[in-house]
Enzyme design. Structure first.
Site, PDB file in Angstrom:
ATOM      1  N   CYS A   1      -3.509  10.730   1.987  1.00  0.00           N
ATOM      2  CA  CYS A   1      -2.876   9.461   1.601  1.00  0.00           C
ATOM      3  C   CYS A   1      -1.527   9.714   0.943  1.00  0.00           C
ATOM      4  O   CYS A   1      -0.485   9.426   1.511  1.00  0.00           O
ATOM      5  CB  CYS A   1      -3.776   8.719   0.632  1.00  0.00           C
TER       6      CYS A   1
ATOM      7  N   LYS B   1       0.837  -1.210   0.000  1.00  0.00           N
ATOM      8  CA  LYS B   1       0.000   0.000   0.000  1.00  0.00           C
ATOM      9  C   LYS B   1       0.874   1.264   0.000  1.00  0.00           C
ATOM     10  O   LYS B   1       0.629   2.213  -0.758  1.00  0.00           O
ATOM     11  CB  LYS B   1      -0.923  -0.030   1.219  1.00  0.00           C
TER      12      LYS B   1
END
Ligand code: SAJ
Length: 419
Positions: free
Chosen positions: A270, A216
């Protein structure tokens, strides 16, 4: 074995859509959040965030009783933790991940855990966070066994399955994206796959928890590095008097080149955050990843310099800043370079600064703009008053506006919207 009852901890941009999609498959879902307002809103069949079509699906699953929200965790077969993982701001330039929310979630669910339960960490996390989560659970429940002690035979199964959905497309991507499933043992992975298979059409690919965590972080760092390359090109092109958007379009015609778009900087919770988790783990090795962060973080200042230069030609500069959100067609102002630019600009007394953000209401104007006395206007009002127009976000409303309205203005187009 199917799941009858699933609990989602954290009902934000990821947790709420996930809870709603699982509930829409006929599974009983209990959403848990510390925010009473969010809980009440959801129980009324409404939503507290902006995401296309989420209101429709939440209204549906709340009315059928499949989704219910509460502030107090209750027993379930699976717990999906989707809480924020920000970093700690520090004066020495370090960006240490803050796992307090994961720890609080672990401590909240530990008392209701039962033998056979599955606990999934969905929050984007530094490598090792899933192991920490399992340790916090084990410390709170010495009567149960966990994978770090018993492997496949443990009472509780723990896995990391990072969310990968793009804000604005969450409902489609939750179902269609492939999922990386990193169990702390094979049995943990297999059980997690069973859960994701209830609502994911993409492939569920098994790995271990540490690799899933790094996967991720790698995806978002890849994007950050690519955008940093584009942002660096944009500064070089300004100097060399080349249109960077035309340049990138041309370069991207090569079958193995795919450069992203330059902009006013990288925002959101993010891409502007996750690469720091890698840098924090391996500061001496993650040189390129760190430089990309610094390059992207320097872009707002560069845009401000360009605005000041443009404003300088007017006796009374009136600067309309189009967009405050961190990207197009969302209301999310977190870590937004556009908001940073507007706030900093207003504080520098360069002229009158006006903001246009069609996705927020008067009540949602951030504190920093109220303090700086920046009014929120409609596009039409702002364009009537301004002599300098700065495009900070390429919202649909701006794209579809009559572009001849920009003709008599000095325009700084940080997104290439008019290019
Ligand atoms: N941006 C550019 N140029 C581009 C693309 C984006 O300047 O060409 C800027 C945007 O304007 C924004 C920032 O980057 O300020 C981030 O936007 P984004 O659309 O790249 O990503 P996010 O933060 O909305 O979502 C990302 C996604 N990650 C990847 O595409 C690898 C999403 O799939 C993740 O689930 C999400 O992060 C997350 O939650 O981690």
């Amino acid at each position: 074995m199917s799941f009858k009852k699933v609990s989602v901890i954290g009902l934000g941009y990821i947790g709420l859509p996930t809870a709603a999609v699982i509930a829409s498959r006929g599974i009983e879902v209990v959403g848990v959040d510390v925010n009473q307002h969010a809980v009440d809103t959801i129980n009324n069949g409404e939503i507290h965030i902006v995401e296309p079509d989420l209101d429709i699906i939440v209204r549906g699953v709340v009315s059928t009783g499949n989704l219910r929200a509460t502030t107090i965790p209750e027993p379930a077969e699976a717990f999906m933790v989707a809480v924020p993982t920000p970093f700690k701001h520090s004066d020495d330039g370090s960006h240490e991940p803050n796992l307090d929310y994961i720890r609080a979630a672990a401590e909240a669910i530990a008392p209701v855990l039962e033998k056979g339960n599955l606990v999934i960490l969905e929050s984007t996390s530094p490598v090792g966070a899933t192991e920490k989560l399992a340790e916090w659970l084990a410390a709170a429940r010495p009567d149960l066994t966990f994978p770090q002690q018993k492997g496949d035979a443990a009472d509780i199964k723990v896995a990391h399955c990072p969310e990968r959905v793009l804000p604005g497309y969450v409902l489609q991507e939750l179902v269609s994206n492939d999922r990386v499933i990193g169990g702390m043992s094979s049995a943990c992975s297999e059980r997690a796959v069973e859960l994701y298979k209830t609502f994911v059409r993409g492939e569920c690919i098994i790995t271990n928890a540490r690799t899933a965590e790094m996967a991720k972080l790698t995806e978002n760092s890849f994007r950050d590095v690519n955008i940093a390359f584009a942002n660096e090109l944009s500064v070089i092109c300004d100097k060399l008097k080349i249109n960077v958007w035309e340049l990138i379009k041309l370069a991207n015609r090569h079958p193995r080149v795919n450069i992203l778009n330059p902009g006013p900087g990288v925002g959101g919770h993010c891409i502007a955050v996750d690469p720091w988790f890698i840098v924090d783990s391996c500061p001496d090795e993650a040189k390129l990843i760190k430089q990309a962060r610094l390059t992207n973080d320097a872009k707002p200042e560069y845009v401000i310099e360009k605005i000041i230069e443009a404003a300088d030609q007017f006796k009374k500069p009136v600067i309309a800043c189009l967009g405050l959100a961190f990207k197009a067609d969302i209301d999310d102002l977190r870590e937004s370079p556009a908001l940073q630019i507007v706030g900093d600009l207003a504080r520098q007394n360069v002229g009158e600064v006006l903001a246009v953000e069609p996705n927020i209401s008067e009540q949602e104007i951030p504190e920093c703009l109220i303090e700086a006395e920046v009014p929120l206007l409609s596009l039409k009002e702002a364009l009537e008053k301004a002599n300098v127009v700065v495009i900070l976000v390429d919202h649909s409303e701006f794209k579809s506006a009559d572009h001849s309205l920009f003709a008599a203005k000095v325009v700084i187009d940080s997104r290439g919207m008019l290019a």
